[in-house]
Enzyme design. Structure first.
Site, PDB file in Angstrom:
ATOM      1  N   GLU A  54      -9.430 -39.254 -39.784  1.00 62.32           N
ATOM      2  CA  GLU A  54     -10.698 -38.662 -40.799  1.00 62.32           C
ATOM      3  C   GLU A  54     -11.160 -38.589 -41.926  1.00 62.32           C
ATOM      4  OE1 GLU A  54      -7.771 -37.094 -39.469  1.00 62.32           O
ATOM      5  OE2 GLU A  54      -9.201 -37.032 -36.987  1.00 62.32           O
ATOM      6  N   HIS A 110      -6.199 -26.627 -33.162  1.00 60.46           N
ATOM      7  CA  HIS A 110      -7.587 -27.697 -33.012  1.00 60.46           C
ATOM      8  C   HIS A 110      -8.099 -25.980 -33.211  1.00 60.46           C
ATOM      9  CE1 HIS A 110      -4.911 -31.167 -31.171  1.00 60.46           C
ATOM     10  NE2 HIS A 110      -5.756 -31.284 -30.429  1.00 60.46           N
TER      11      HIS A 110
END
Length: 325
Positions: free
Chosen positions: A60, A129
């Site tokens: 990321e 998540h």
């Protein structure tokens, strides 16, 4: 005009903007041939090629750094963070770089980056998540945080975000992706950023919320209407910066308010809404401000998720309490 899900509306917006502007680039983990975890980018690489829609390594921080560099070179990157719970890995690029560059460079450079990411509970994902972390970004000046609650807004807000010269974190609640359909124009259109929507007009109590909680608020309002309690629902749509004008207009109209967020209560978007009302419209209130949120604990594992998350019954109970105060 076709009936579309939110995920279809998002795909439409991406396709239209890639086609319209050669500087729009879409990239992230598995967004190419696989079309993303939720298929938001399905078919885009095949249609526009690997130079416009492409996969990145599982990093990321690298995705954020690439987006930042591309923006400095005049591109309009639309990176996807596969789940917003992974934002910690890219936090410096978003808050330390993207949000500060316009100020740092005296307004001589733009940061036309739209960081897309799914988030939100109710779908039983593994930990990290589903986390509602919008408050972390909303606290940082220089960057917008946009959260649609329906397919029509999802398409128009995403198009507006991509066309903006400022950085936008655009969050897509996973539970809303395919839970309902509504009419969405096939053509391009914009929904204005920084502007809340009056989803439902009412006279007795205002419910101010965003994302998936808008759907829960509608359910609560339907039940309250059976007892002649008229609810006005404000969908913030952009949670940073807030559309304070629309919020205050609603509070002055009803005199009673419930602020709802799916995220934990502490230091969240709801707290900012409450503080703005307290500063600007306290003399219009006829009851204390009600709040509905998740508990101030770590997001639970899937088997406890439905107990932990706020829902329509929680909103209805709090709104009834405030209306009858």
């Amino acid at each position: 005009m076709a009936q579309k899900t939110m995920i279809q509306a998002i795909t439409d917006a991406l396709a239209l903007e890639i086609e319209k502007d050669e500087n729009v680039l879409v990239f992230g983990e598995d967004v190419g041939q696989n079309g993303g975890v939720f298929r938001a980018t399905e078919g885009l690489q095949e249609k526009f090629g690997e130079d416009r829609v492409f996969d990145t390594p599982l990093a990321e921080s690298g995705i954020g750094g690439l987006a930042f560099g591309l923006a400095l070179e005049g591109y309009r990157p639309v990176p996807e963070i596969q789940f917003f719970g992974f934002v910690f890995e890219v936090f410096d690029e978003i808050v330390g770089q993207m949000a500060r560059t316009r100020y740092r460079m005296g307004g001589t450079r733009n940061m036309p980056i739209t960081v897309r990411a799914p988030f939100g509970g109710g779908v039983h994902t593994p930990e990290l998540h589903s986390d509602n972390l919008e408050g972390l970004i909303a606290q940082s000046p220089g960057i917008r945080v946009v959260i649609p609650s329906n397919p029509y807004d999802a398409k128009g807000l995403l198009i507006s975000a991509i066309r903006s010269n400022d950085p936008v974190v655009y969050l897509e609640h996973m539970k809303l992706y395919r839970s309902f359909r509504e009419e969405v124009p096939d053509e391009s259109y914009e929904v204005p950023l920084d502007k809340a929507a009056v989803t439902r007009e009412g006279t007795d109590v205002s419910i101010i919320t965003y994302g998936a909680m808008v759907r829960e608020a509608i359910k609560a309002a339907d039940n309250l209407a059976k007892d002649n309690i008229s609810v006005e629902i404000i969908d913030l749509r952009t949670v940073a910066p807030l559309d304070v004008e629309t919020i205050i207009q609603s509070v002055e109209k009803t005199g009673r308010v419930v602020v709802v967020q799916e995220a934990q209560k502490q230091a969240g978007v709801g707290a900012m809404v409450v503080s703005e009302i307290s500063e600007r419209a306290v003399l219009s209130l006829e009851a204390p401000i009600g709040r509905v949120s998740a508990p101030d604990t770590i997001f639970p594992f899937g088997q406890a998720e439905n107990i932990w998350l706020p829902n329509a019954k929680d909103i209805e109970a709090k709104a009834r309490e405030i209306a009858e105060f």
